[in-house]
Design a protein around this motif. Sequence first.
Motif, PDB file in Angstrom:
ATOM      1  N   ALA A  23       0.857  -1.116   0.078  1.00 57.22           N
ATOM      2  CA  ALA A  23       0.012  -0.061  -0.069  1.00 57.22           C
ATOM      3  C   ALA A  23       1.026   1.076   0.091  1.00 57.22           C
ATOM      4  O   ALA A  23       1.957   1.108   0.552  1.00 57.22           O
ATOM      5  CB  ALA A  23      -1.102   0.065   1.182  1.00 57.22           C
ATOM      6  N   PRO A  24       0.453   2.268  -0.503  1.00 56.84           N
ATOM      7  CA  PRO A  24       1.052   3.582  -0.478  1.00 56.84           C
ATOM      8  C   PRO A  24       1.377   4.101   0.753  1.00 56.84           C
ATOM      9  O   PRO A  24       0.698   3.802   1.734  1.00 56.84           O
ATOM     10  CB  PRO A  24       0.420   4.747  -1.121  1.00 56.84           C
ATOM     11  N   SER A  26       0.843   6.145   4.311  1.00 56.65           N
ATOM     12  CA  SER A  26       0.167   7.040   4.659  1.00 56.65           C
ATOM     13  C   SER A  26       0.392   7.588   6.094  1.00 56.65           C
ATOM     14  O   SER A  26      -0.211   7.008   6.992  1.00 56.65           O
ATOM     15  CB  SER A  26      -1.346   6.496   4.672  1.00 56.65           C
ATOM     16  N   GLN A 200      -5.898   8.182  -6.227  1.00 60.88           N
ATOM     17  CA  GLN A 200      -4.801   8.507  -5.712  1.00 60.88           C
ATOM     18  C   GLN A 200      -4.766   8.432  -4.009  1.00 60.88           C
ATOM     19  O   GLN A 200      -5.779   8.843  -3.198  1.00 60.88           O
ATOM     20  CB  GLN A 200      -4.195   9.752  -5.887  1.00 60.88           C
ATOM     21  N   ASN A 201      -3.712   7.702  -3.096  1.00 62.49           N
ATOM     22  CA  ASN A 201      -3.709   7.776  -1.770  1.00 62.49           C
ATOM     23  C   ASN A 201      -3.579   9.070  -1.366  1.00 62.49           C
ATOM     24  O   ASN A 201      -2.883  10.067  -1.896  1.00 62.49           O
ATOM     25  CB  ASN A 201      -2.750   6.811  -1.388  1.00 62.49           C
ATOM     26  N   THR A 202      -4.268   9.289  -0.293  1.00 61.71           N
ATOM     27  CA  THR A 202      -4.343  10.399   0.630  1.00 61.71           C
ATOM     28  C   THR A 202      -4.093  10.212   1.910  1.00 61.71           C
ATOM     29  O   THR A 202      -4.498   9.261   2.383  1.00 61.71           O
ATOM     30  CB  THR A 202      -5.411  11.599   0.300  1.00 61.71           C
ATOM     31  N   TYR A 291       0.929   6.407  -4.866  1.00 61.10           N
ATOM     32  CA  TYR A 291       0.804   5.133  -5.554  1.00 61.10           C
ATOM     33  C   TYR A 291       1.751   4.087  -4.816  1.00 61.10           C
ATOM     34  O   TYR A 291       2.879   4.648  -4.159  1.00 61.10           O
ATOM     35  CB  TYR A 291       0.901   5.057  -6.985  1.00 61.10           C
TER      36      TYR A 291
END
Length: 348
Positions: A23-24, A26, A200-202, A291
């Motif tokens: 996973a990206p 975070s 997109q990951n945030t 990503y």
Amino acid sequence: MSHVYDQNVAPEETNRPASPLTAPPSDPAVAPPVRRPGSVRRTSTVLMTWPGGLGTDLHLTGRARDLITPLDGEPIVMGHSDLRVVTGRERDIRSVEADPSPVGLERLVGCRAGKNLRAAIARELPDEMAEGTPLYLLLDDLAGSTLISGFAFLRWSDHLPEIKARLENAPRRVMRGICSGFRDGASSLLSDGSLSGLRQNTAEPGPLVDPADPLGWHVVAVQPEIAMRRARRIDVWEEDGAIGIDAMFRDSCWDPGGAEVVIHEYQIIGTADPGTGVLLSVEALPRVLPYVECPVAAANASWMAGTDLREMRTKVLERLRATDCCTHLNDGLRSLAEVPVLAASLPA
């Protein structure tokens, strides 16, 4: 991160494996670090807004400040800058104002925000560049800020039909090979190299300004509903005969509910030789990226060890390219060019 940059091996010849992450990242910072006695801190923000709404001119409001935290006594502001820029749809500068305002600043009007703008800044404002002033950091950030600003509207696409229509009708672009996150086989891309549409990951960060230390940042402007902000912090101090460096870089915007969300964040830790200004060690910590493949480039930051810090703005772009780079990692590393300026102001 033991890789040492070899001057005889071109960066593009390396072939790092795909990201081992599932996973990206975070993990945004929850608060700025406590200011060290005997240190200098530079903070900057560039707020991106559209007072006229979607499709109108982009307004960029920049602010930067250098703060000395002495070994004893009260903090001292040793430098500051405010910048106001308006750009058109082609990222062309339509107006520019600064406080304090150097001679030649008005000659940037008409330039397009991108690498050509950076060349224009060097040509028209050589003293700002050579002295690594707070204003120069803000001007250098115009290229990246105008490029990423539109992400703020993506968060509102379910609430504003005109934004959703623009996204659906936008032409497909081939992004393959631009950076680590757009490498062959990346989750971000389709087989033809265009964007896959993966969200997109945030991540939601802690406050930029620590309530326990309001002096730790300059006064940060209140943003309207649709806005984006680029923020930087560079801490410099001397310890055990070396210059210590702790820097951060964050791009964020606000959701319709008012929550701030981070799309890009890096922390960079390093040391430098106080006599030569050479970067001795550097480690990049990817905290938030879009990503899963993006963080692969972070280890390549160590290639910059051995570089004269004053040359970082050019050397980073020469050594970290294509899928060996992350655009946002490069942005963070390039700002270390101002470390010698800050180190020269360290309290005795």
